[in-house]
Design a protein around this motif. Sequence first.
Motif, PDB file in Angstrom:
ATOM      1  N   VAL A 118       0.954  -0.834  -0.196  1.00  5.64           N
ATOM      2  CA  VAL A 118       0.255  -0.200   0.024  1.00  5.64           C
ATOM      3  C   VAL A 118       0.630   1.084  -0.125  1.00  5.64           C
ATOM      4  O   VAL A 118       1.222   1.797   0.828  1.00  5.64           O
ATOM      5  N   ARG A 506      -9.974  -4.423   3.338  1.00  3.15           N
ATOM      6  CA  ARG A 506      -8.300  -3.590   2.588  1.00  3.15           C
ATOM      7  C   ARG A 506      -8.187  -3.381   2.100  1.00  3.15           C
ATOM      8  O   ARG A 506      -8.229  -4.125   0.691  1.00  3.15           O
ATOM      9  N   GLY A 508      -4.713  -2.979  -0.749  1.00  2.00           N
ATOM     10  CA  GLY A 508      -3.317  -3.790  -0.692  1.00  2.00           C
ATOM     11  C   GLY A 508      -3.598  -3.977  -2.202  1.00  2.00           C
ATOM     12  O   GLY A 508      -3.415  -2.933  -3.095  1.00  2.00           O
ATOM     13  N   ASP A 512      -2.485  -8.435  -4.852  1.00  2.00           N
ATOM     14  CA  ASP A 512      -2.580  -9.271  -3.422  1.00  2.00           C
ATOM     15  C   ASP A 512      -4.112  -9.247  -4.109  1.00  2.00           C
ATOM     16  O   ASP A 512      -4.934  -8.453  -3.665  1.00  2.00           O
ATOM     17  N   ALA A 515      -7.305  -7.577  -1.587  1.00  2.00           N
ATOM     18  CA  ALA A 515      -7.170  -6.532  -1.513  1.00  2.00           C
ATOM     19  C   ALA A 515      -8.557  -5.891  -2.270  1.00  2.00           C
ATOM     20  O   ALA A 515      -8.540  -6.733  -3.221  1.00  2.00           O
ATOM     21  N   ASP A 518      -7.881  -0.202  -3.799  1.00  2.00           N
ATOM     22  CA  ASP A 518      -6.403   0.357  -3.797  1.00  2.00           C
ATOM     23  C   ASP A 518      -5.461   1.052  -3.114  1.00  2.00           C
ATOM     24  O   ASP A 518      -6.049   1.361  -2.358  1.00  2.00           O
ATOM     25  N   PRO A 538      -4.979  -2.173   5.842  1.00  2.00           N
ATOM     26  CA  PRO A 538      -4.432  -3.414   5.611  1.00  2.00           C
ATOM     27  C   PRO A 538      -4.348  -4.198   6.489  1.00  2.00           C
ATOM     28  O   PRO A 538      -4.481  -5.250   6.803  1.00  2.00           O
TER      29      PRO A 538
END
Length: 563
Positions: A118, A506, A508, A512, A515, A518, A538
Amino acid sequence: MIYDYVIVGGGSAGAALAGRLSENPSKQVALLEAGPDTPPNNVPDVISDSYPGLSYFDPKFHWSKLRVYARNPRSNSEVIPPTRLEQARVMGGGSSINGQFAVRGLPADYDEWQAMGVAGWSWEDMLPYFRKLERDLDFDGPLHGKDGPMPIRRVFPKDWAGFTRSVLAVTEKDAPYREDYNASFDEGSFPMPLANENDHRVSTALGYLTREARARKNLYIFADTQVEALEVDGKRITGVHAHTGDRPSELWRAREVILCSGALHTPPILLRAGIGPAADLRALGIPVLADLPGVGANLMDHPHLSVGAHFRRSARLRRGQRRHIFLGVRYSSGYEGCSPSDMLLMPVNRAGWHPLGKAMGALNVCVNKSYSRGTVSLKTADWRDEPVVNLNLAGDERDLMRLVDGFERIYRIMEDPRVQAHVNTWFLAGYTEEARSLSVRKLSNYVKTGTAALLFDYAPFFRETLLRQKFGTTERMHHMMQNRDLIVDWAKKAVWSGWHVSCSCRMGGDDDPMAVLDNQCRVRGVEGLRVVDASAMPSVIAANTNITTIAMAEKAADLILNS
């Protein structure tokens, strides 16, 4: 009308975001909050009170039908019933009902976010926003802000109750007394920083939605307005369907929708729009818009254990004193694979608003950097139904064993003569449904607890008998200390949430698969939709989550306005 931004949820993040985005007069901002508004000239007393035990449990300001599983619903042959978890439904969100602690977390927490892919969310990146949000009333320097909307103060030892001072006398040998929690990242015993001024709570509804902000022609605030669904056009989110009070559903059109509904209510909005794990969505008959398996996964919290105590008068708060938690002891568990400063002890000098609560308190231990992960999922596709929440507290062995070690530390503190001098008796405790019900302020609870308070003070036999029946006396704890398996068994059953739910949508990196967002807080796979609240974290930070959530909103406002 088409708004530039429709913000769903006026909580810690949403109110802050609305305040910042509307500073740009060219942007039309709509803020939708499911609960009541609390404008600066009409903040209810139970919210403005420095003592949070009233707002914590007042059903007028909660999602009162929400139930969660503290642990997995089935453990071997044991069926675990769901319990309440107080989540705010009011302007200001968690900042309007929580304990008011203004703790940032450790630099390592945010550097971990950066390491998880991140970019732009490291400690160095976040510090300017921590400074921007705060107006520290006690300290200055490069780690503090002096001009922000959120006042930060502390209660120092000269004003602490006797119980807390006695705990400090025990802990400061290994965790030295330090004054500034947010400027020191070592182990220590600290006065807890508070979002509080003149002995009154300051929520984001007060700090960011000021009279001046509310007078802006480009800020539109809709309270008592619950979102039912997202409006979808192809792969773009173009607005939200919501209803105000008993009125029929309306469409709020937007160039961008920003979900700020919290870690338990943002995922359901996404899922019902077809954004989430494809197989789960299809099973409920929901067309898949974006297959994002991380929606509702990775839910994190801070597991707690506590023991209760009935105080002698020397331990109690002085008459009229509202704050009831002063001290936080940050220490390292030393457990294999766990980071430094991963644990927190807090003495509590009051157990409730009522007469019995004023004579009682607790010593809490918190796994401040946890690893257990739970889930948020849909029961049905109907927006009226609350989600299914499994916190899975202490589901990770590292969390469970650190709680066990924490109980052993609590035992040694409570058995120390310096603490014993202030305590009549102490016992195993937790947040039971009975305790929650007694915490609601009403006449019947006052009468019931008033009678019990007199008997606890003047009829020790009654006190010991009742506590033995409900909780187990110190003899039980002496026995537990001789057999660690007994502590493990109790910890599994007694663990409770720190009300720090996070990470369920989250951020990520692109590589990922779990995720959801973004590093610009944009929902992957769709356009015109962001998430800015604790669900975007995250990983959980080693601190209360509220100030970080506000800092995330501050940073997100810059990202959004500069995009």
